[in-house]
Design an enzyme around this catalytic site. Sequence first.
Site, PDB file in Angstrom:
ATOM      1  CE1 TYR A  67      32.800  51.215  33.610  1.00 19.25           C
ATOM      2  CE2 TYR A  67      31.857  49.327  33.435  1.00 19.25           C
ATOM      3  CZ  TYR A  67      32.918  50.007  33.733  1.00 19.25           C
ATOM      4  OH  TYR A  67      34.016  49.364  33.659  1.00 19.25           O
ATOM      5  CE  LYS A  82      40.984  54.683  46.434  1.00 15.58           C
ATOM      6  NZ  LYS A  82      42.132  53.932  46.869  1.00 15.58           N
ATOM      7  CG  ASP A 101      43.583  50.844  46.883  1.00 15.52           C
ATOM      8  OD1 ASP A 101      42.737  50.692  47.370  1.00 15.52           O
ATOM      9  OD2 ASP A 101      44.373  51.866  47.261  1.00 15.52           O
ATOM     10  CG  ASP A 123      34.366  45.603  33.607  1.00 17.96           C
ATOM     11  OD1 ASP A 123      34.525  44.666  32.950  1.00 17.96           O
ATOM     12  OD2 ASP A 123      34.368  46.717  32.668  1.00 17.96           O
ATOM     13  CG  ASP A 142      37.834  40.760  32.700  1.00 15.33           C
ATOM     14  OD1 ASP A 142      36.764  40.156  32.816  1.00 15.33           O
ATOM     15  OD2 ASP A 142      38.054  41.157  32.024  1.00 15.33           O
TER      16      ASP A 142
END
Length: 360
Positions: free
Chosen positions: A142, A193, A225, A249, A253
């Site tokens: 980000y 990852k 994943d 992020d 959620d």
Amino acid sequence: MSKNVLILPGDGIGPEIVTEAKRVLDLVNEQCSLGLEFTTALIGGSAIDAEGVPLPASTLDAAKAADAILLGAVGGPQWDTNPDFQIRPEKGLLGIRSNLGLFGNLRPAILYPQLAHASSLKPEIVSGLDILIVRELTGGIYFGQPRGIRVKEGGIREGYNTYVYDENEIRRIGRVAFEAARQRGKKLCSVDKANVLEVTVLWREIMEELSAEYSDVELSHMYVDNAAMQLVRAPKQFDVIVTGNMFGDILSDAAAMLTGSIGMLPSASLDVNGKGMYEPCHGSAPDIAGQGKANPLATILSAAMMLRYSLDAGEVADKIEAAVSQVLDQNLRTADIMSEGMVLVSTSQMGDAVVAALKG
Ligand code: NAD
């Protein structure tokens, strides 16, 4: 020695929910002689209306001087049309986070057994869920440079971002997570990852290095994943999860929604010394603002986190969390968590009930 808490009510339901959290803080301050002193300042839309900017210099100064900050929420449709993005409520929040270096985001996802029906998962899979997601908040893709949209050969537009973490950034969020795991179930799952992204190969290496300092905490690794899948398959296998900004992020959620009730979820954003800003995970809910319908429990639980992580009063935090559970046992519910056979209460009645439970 007194400790200074800055209260930022913000916009929409912010002032209503913060009022209830402040009542709880006032009570425990007196009951437990915590020596807390409170100041209040403007942020977000209310600051734009009063002073023309979402983060007035006086608010930023007060935030820097405080030992901890409790925020309601910012934002609302009346400020969303300003073409100048610097004069939008969210800029107030981002400004505090970056100016104070709040890099460590702690988001618990707790499903009180009394609310198990609110989850989209079967009660036996999710009832009693208590996990903590530690998300790096100020780095990663980000913020990485270079970034942008450019035109490459042949006039083809191309968007690009840079996923970068240096070892110091990884180490400092790793320490936050190991310390948190140490205070909880002593299990830490680092999500990456590393089969595809070199930056997360380094992430994994640093977590392994740190684990030598935290031999009492069991460290495991999981690809993002698989972590997403495991969160909806068997979420109770996790205690603490640590991950980078983007994966955090998304996963936080998803974890929040496992609990089915956004009005119940607190959060913390910490700096390197453990000073933090505490806020509910939800927004300013303009659709119900001023109607006494907002659930104040996420803000009350954020105040409890503040006591635990920034004000060295973990036992008082335990008391507040127990009082919230007790109120749910009494079948009291605001509209967002209401179900058949329960008693519907307003924002202030929910605050009354928590205060009464704390008075015993
Ligand atoms: P929201 O979280 O404010 O509301 C989503 C839904 O949840 C609404 O139906 C709302 O009524 C309900 N809800 C939220 N909190 C509740 C509570 N405590 N009790 C009962 N119901 C609750 O999200 P949104 O509608 O997407 O955003 C509204 C505004 O909030 C926007 O301006 C947005 O930018 C802002 N926002 C602020 C923050 C923050 O301050 N950290 C976070 C997210 C959104």
